[in-house]
Each structure stands twice: as structure tokens, then as C-alpha cells.
Design a protein around this motif. Sequence first.
Motif, PDB file in Angstrom:
ATOM      1  N   LEU A 457       0.822  -1.205   0.000  1.00  0.00           N
ATOM      2  CA  LEU A 457       0.000   0.000   0.000  1.00  0.00           C
ATOM      3  C   LEU A 457       0.859   1.260   0.000  1.00  0.00           C
ATOM      4  N   GLY A 458       1.972   1.202   0.734  1.00  0.00           N
ATOM      5  CA  GLY A 458       2.876   2.347   0.734  1.00  0.00           C
ATOM      6  C   GLY A 458       3.391   2.666  -0.658  1.00  0.00           C
ATOM      7  N   LEU A 459       3.766   1.631  -1.391  1.00  0.00           N
ATOM      8  CA  LEU A 459       4.256   1.828  -2.762  1.00  0.00           C
ATOM      9  C   LEU A 459       3.140   2.342  -3.680  1.00  0.00           C
ATOM     10  N   ILE A 460       1.942   1.795  -3.507  1.00  0.00           N
ATOM     11  CA  ILE A 460       0.808   2.219  -4.339  1.00  0.00           C
ATOM     12  C   ILE A 460       0.526   3.709  -4.123  1.00  0.00           C
ATOM     13  N   TYR A 461       0.418   4.100  -2.838  1.00  0.00           N
ATOM     14  CA  TYR A 461       0.108   5.501  -2.542  1.00  0.00           C
ATOM     15  C   TYR A 461       1.230   6.430  -2.995  1.00  0.00           C
ATOM     16  N   GLN A 462       2.472   5.938  -2.935  1.00  0.00           N
ATOM     17  CA  GLN A 462       3.591   6.740  -3.430  1.00  0.00           C
ATOM     18  C   GLN A 462       3.452   6.995  -4.933  1.00  0.00           C
ATOM     19  N   ASN A 463       3.010   5.967  -5.661  1.00  0.00           N
ATOM     20  CA  ASN A 463       2.869   6.096  -7.117  1.00  0.00           C
ATOM     21  C   ASN A 463       1.715   7.010  -7.516  1.00  0.00           C
ATOM     22  N   VAL A 464       0.695   7.109  -6.670  1.00  0.00           N
ATOM     23  CA  VAL A 464      -0.450   7.975  -7.002  1.00  0.00           C
ATOM     24  C   VAL A 464      -0.362   9.306  -6.240  1.00  0.00           C
ATOM     25  N   HIS A 465       0.830   9.587  -5.661  1.00  0.00           N
ATOM     26  CA  HIS A 465       1.133  10.877  -5.047  1.00  0.00           C
ATOM     27  C   HIS A 465       0.280  11.178  -3.817  1.00  0.00           C
ATOM     28  N   ARG A 466      -0.007  10.138  -3.047  1.00  0.00           N
ATOM     29  CA  ARG A 466      -0.655  10.322  -1.740  1.00  0.00           C
ATOM     30  C   ARG A 466       0.407  10.039  -0.682  1.00  0.00           C
ATOM     31  N   LEU A 467       1.322  10.986  -0.536  1.00  0.00           N
ATOM     32  CA  LEU A 467       2.560  10.735   0.208  1.00  0.00           C
ATOM     33  C   LEU A 467       2.332  10.541   1.703  1.00  0.00           C
ATOM     34  N   GLU A 468       1.410  11.291   2.306  1.00  0.00           N
ATOM     35  CA  GLU A 468       1.157  11.112   3.737  1.00  0.00           C
ATOM     36  C   GLU A 468       0.617   9.705   4.007  1.00  0.00           C
ATOM     37  N   LYS A 469      -0.280   9.279   3.181  1.00  0.00           N
ATOM     38  CA  LYS A 469      -0.827   7.928   3.321  1.00  0.00           C
ATOM     39  C   LYS A 469       0.256   6.885   3.091  1.00  0.00           C
ATOM     40  N   SER A 470       1.150   7.153   2.150  1.00  0.00           N
ATOM     41  CA  SER A 470       2.245   6.231   1.866  1.00  0.00           C
ATOM     42  C   SER A 470       3.145   6.056   3.080  1.00  0.00           C
ATOM     43  N   VAL A 471       3.543   7.173   3.700  1.00  0.00           N
ATOM     44  CA  VAL A 471       4.419   7.124   4.887  1.00  0.00           C
ATOM     45  C   VAL A 471       3.722   6.380   6.025  1.00  0.00           C
ATOM     46  N   GLU A 472       2.433   6.628   6.202  1.00  0.00           N
ATOM     47  CA  GLU A 472       1.671   5.954   7.259  1.00  0.00           C
ATOM     48  C   GLU A 472       1.708   4.440   7.082  1.00  0.00           C
ATOM     49  N   CYS A 473       1.539   3.965   5.845  1.00  0.00           N
ATOM     50  CA  CYS A 473       1.542   2.514   5.588  1.00  0.00           C
ATOM     51  C   CYS A 473       2.944   1.927   5.773  1.00  0.00           C
ATOM     52  N   TYR A 474       3.977   2.648   5.338  1.00  0.00           N
ATOM     53  CA  TYR A 474       5.346   2.169   5.542  1.00  0.00           C
ATOM     54  C   TYR A 474       5.642   2.005   7.038  1.00  0.00           C
ATOM     55  N   GLU A 475       5.178   2.960   7.837  1.00  0.00           N
ATOM     56  CA  GLU A 475       5.428   2.886   9.284  1.00  0.00           C
ATOM     57  C   GLU A 475       4.710   1.686   9.905  1.00  0.00           C
ATOM     58  N   LYS A 476       3.484   1.418   9.452  1.00  0.00           N
ATOM     59  CA  LYS A 476       2.754   0.249   9.960  1.00  0.00           C
ATOM     60  C   LYS A 476       3.461  -1.046   9.567  1.00  0.00           C
ATOM     61  N   ALA A 477       4.012  -1.076   8.340  1.00  0.00           N
ATOM     62  CA  ALA A 477       4.750  -2.260   7.898  1.00  0.00           C
ATOM     63  C   ALA A 477       5.976  -2.476   8.779  1.00  0.00           C
ATOM     64  N   LEU A 478       6.711  -1.397   9.071  1.00  0.00           N
ATOM     65  CA  LEU A 478       7.914  -1.512   9.905  1.00  0.00           C
ATOM     66  C   LEU A 478       7.563  -1.970  11.320  1.00  0.00           C
ATOM     67  N   ASP A 479       6.445  -1.475  11.861  1.00  0.00           N
ATOM     68  CA  ASP A 479       6.021  -1.890  13.210  1.00  0.00           C
ATOM     69  C   ASP A 479       5.779  -3.397  13.252  1.00  0.00           C
ATOM     70  N   ILE A 480       5.131  -3.939  12.212  1.00  0.00           N
ATOM     71  CA  ILE A 480       4.857  -5.389  12.178  1.00  0.00           C
ATOM     72  C   ILE A 480       6.149  -6.171  12.002  1.00  0.00           C
ATOM     73  N   TYR A 481       7.018  -5.730  11.104  1.00  0.00           N
ATOM     74  CA  TYR A 481       8.286  -6.438  10.865  1.00  0.00           C
ATOM     75  C   TYR A 481       9.136  -6.472  12.128  1.00  0.00           C
ATOM     76  N   SER A 482       9.083  -5.375  12.941  1.00  0.00           N
ATOM     77  CA  SER A 482       9.926  -5.305  14.147  1.00  0.00           C
ATOM     78  C   SER A 482       9.511  -6.318  15.201  1.00  0.00           C
ATOM     79  N   LEU A 483       8.280  -6.826  15.096  1.00  0.00           N
ATOM     80  CA  LEU A 483       7.779  -7.793  16.077  1.00  0.00           C
ATOM     81  C   LEU A 483       8.019  -9.243  15.673  1.00  0.00           C
TER      82      LEU A 483
END
Length: 484
Positions: A457-483
Motif C-alpha cells: 500500500l505504501g508503494l501504491i500511494y507513493q505512485n499515485v502521489h498520496r505521500l502522507e498515506k504512503s508514509v503511514e503505511c510504511y510505518e505500519k509495515a515496519l512496526d509489524i516487521y519489528s515484532l
Amino acid sequence: MAIENINNLTNDFVLVWLDSTIETNKNHQNTKVLLQRLIRVRLLTFDDPDQCIDNITDEPLKRIFLIISNTFGKHVIPLIHEFPYIQSIYIYYGDQEKIEAWTMPYSKISGIFIKTQALIHKICDDVKVHDKNGDLSMSMFHLAEKENKLEQLSKESVTFMWYQLILKVLRLMAKYDSSKDEMIAECRTIYDSNAAEQMKINDFEENYSPIKALEWYINGSFVYRLLNKALRAQNIEIIFKFRFFINDLHNQIEQLYHQYLDNHSSIIDHHLTVYRSQHLDMEELDLLKSNVNELISMNSFLSATLNQEIAKLVADTNDQLNESSSLQWVIFIINISNISKEMTPFAFLKNSSCLQDEDQEEEEVLFTMGTIFKIQSVEQHENMWHIHLQLSKEQNELSQSLVDHTMKQSGSELDPLLFGWFLYRMSEFDKAERYAQLMLTQLPSNDKGSGNAYNLLGLIYQNVHRLEKSVECYEKALDIYSLL
């Protein structure tokens, strides 16, 4: 193939046959078998007119096609002709001149039939006109494109890979316990105002088990109708709700296939030929003719028969539709060579103890969803088309090679997000977003797959220029990976 909405799911077909000799006439019994195999709709038979009329009036949400004898027709047709859900009426057997004398006022009478073939063909034609979802779902892959980048694939090859990848993902997702509950809830919603179907759904919920998957599928139940309509329409949401059933049906076919191999292990260079009569429009036929030596995928579970005479009986007729017609009868002649465990499985239904008609003499087989064949030839023989297909382990190996190539191109492994990455690489960002969101409702919140979904989702939103949404999804992905 264009993606369509799945409409009118509750507006199913019922074939009703009223004749005093329906249970005793051998020809009628054979015709019943042919109709059920060709059309796969509910077939209700009656030898009592009052009982027939009572049942017809209980089916207001259905589209009814009525076969009726001349003896009953002149009394019953005036009573039911104006019912809006009566689509077509077929008078089977009788003196044509005498019948024509009383049938003139009734516009829904599609014909007076003496020959079984003519009756079958007319019913198939009429059902096809009313049911645009009844077409055979198939897609082609052009072998010259097997090393192409995903963005360079033709429309036909993209659709081919769509079905191959969705099947892989469905089987991965079947392990999640909620899938059966989701399927039942979806069926209840679709048949919300249909008490008869709700009773069948209750039966399914209470008595279904994986060893009954074939029984529920081949006997024309709501499961068969809804699943095939969703597959033809490429409706991902509904297809996913049926994932446990698709997996159970595939597993049962595979089990029966392995039993067959064990029982015939002494046969060297084992070959079979099976046949399928099919109505195709000229566009579909032209597509097949232009793809000889290419691959074809059947995008649902495909039935065929070992009995060539039954296939010919259905397709062989003196009034075969001519070249200028939009519809043509064809016979698929499927050559299965070097049968082995490495091949895509198929089941012999007569050995599965799930046919409703225990006296059925036809030996029918069912290929699993997504079976890939090679188109060997498409030729016209006298008054019908012969389409030769080949099934062997080479097609299976080639299919796996194509999936591996797609995973490499997508940068994905064989996991539930594979299909989403495929859509993303094809720049289908809206569809990829919906798919990733769907996966977040299916996967455990702390699962690696959920992290992958947020990353996508982060990559998708980045491609459609929804950057705030993109960053939010990347952060959620990192939170899950860290666990993990």
C-alpha cells in the motif's frame, strides 16, 4: 477479458419438465442426463400437472424453462403462460399439426419438438441468450511472450496469468478458519429473500464436510452457480469468500486422481481421450482459431465425458449453425497423454459416489480449476467444429515456469500478496489497493503478510502521489516487521 460486475445472482434458472411418462420413458431419462450435464441448472420433473403448477408458483425469483407434453400442454399452458418468470415453453412429442392449432396465441412457446437433439439445442440456445454468465470461461497465453516483462504481456496473456496467480493465492489462504463462515454469510446475503435457497444454505452449514465438495458442486447447487459466476466476472471479493470450498474441491479431485493412478499403475504410457460439447459464439471460436499451438486455461472446474457418442449426440445435428451465425456447436477433443502424478488432476465422477442419478451410464470427468491445455488444432468437420486440446505434464511444468517468472518480475515470493504485486506491476493501482486492503481483513494483524500488505500500500500511494498515506503505511509495515 473485461472485468464485469456480478449481477442478478439470485435470478437463477430452473428447467421444469412435465410429462406423465417422465419416470418410465428411457429416452426421457437419457435426455435428463444430457440436459443436466450441458446446462447445470436445477431440473425438476413432474408427472402430475397440479403439483407442477404449485411448484412453479413457488419459484417467483427464478427464470423457468418448461418442457411439457402435448397431453398436458393444452390444459396447463393457458394457466401459466402470463407468469413473468416463465421464459420459454417447449412442447415435446405429439402431432405437430394438431399442436399448432391450439398453440398460436402463446408467444412463449419456443417450438414443437419430435427429436431429442433439436430440443436440447433449442434449450441451450435460449439459456445462453438469457444467461451471459453461462459462457465457458477461458484465457490464452502466447508462448512467444513467456520471457516478456509483465508490462509487455498482451491482454490475453495478462488474463491468463490473473487466473493462475489467483488460484495459487486461494489455496494459500484457505487455511484461515473464517473462510467458511464468510462464504455462508455471502450466500445468505445473496439469497436473502429466497426461503428455499436459505434452507439449502442451512443444510450446507450443518452437514458439509470436505469429502462432500464434489457432491455440492456437480449437483447444480447454489455453490456451483455463485462460484462460477464470480469466476467468470473476476470478482475477487466473492472468489475469496469461496476459497475454502475451492481448496476442498481441488483436494478431492486430486485424491480421486491419485486413487485412479494407483488402480492403473500397471498401464505403461497411459493415454485417455475425453470429449466436451460446447456452444461457442464466433468471437470465441475465432480466438481459438487464432491461437493454435498456444496455451489455454479453463478458468473454472471443467467437465467432459469419456463417451464420444454422447458428445456427438449433443453436437451433431442437421441444422448446425452456419458460418454466418453468431453461435456454433463445437466438440472439444481432449487428448490426455502420459498420465502421471506430475499432471494437473482430474476426477472420474462415477467413482466419487456423489452423482444424484445412480443409473447414469455416462463416464464424466471433472478437471480442476485452472487446468492448462495446448490448442493443437481447430477444424470444421462436416457440420461441426472439432477443437483438439492436449493435456500433459509439460503444460503443468510450463505453468509453474510462468508463475516463477512472474514472481521474479514482481519481486514477490509465493505468499498471499503475490497477486497484489502482480496488479501493482501492471500499474493497476486501484485494483492492487483493493486487493491489499482485502488481505488486511483476512490475515492476522501480526502476520508477516500484513506487513507486506502495508508495504505494498505504501508503494501504491507513493505512485499515485498520496505521500502522507504512503508514509503511514510504511510505518505500519515496519512496526509489524519489528515484532517478527
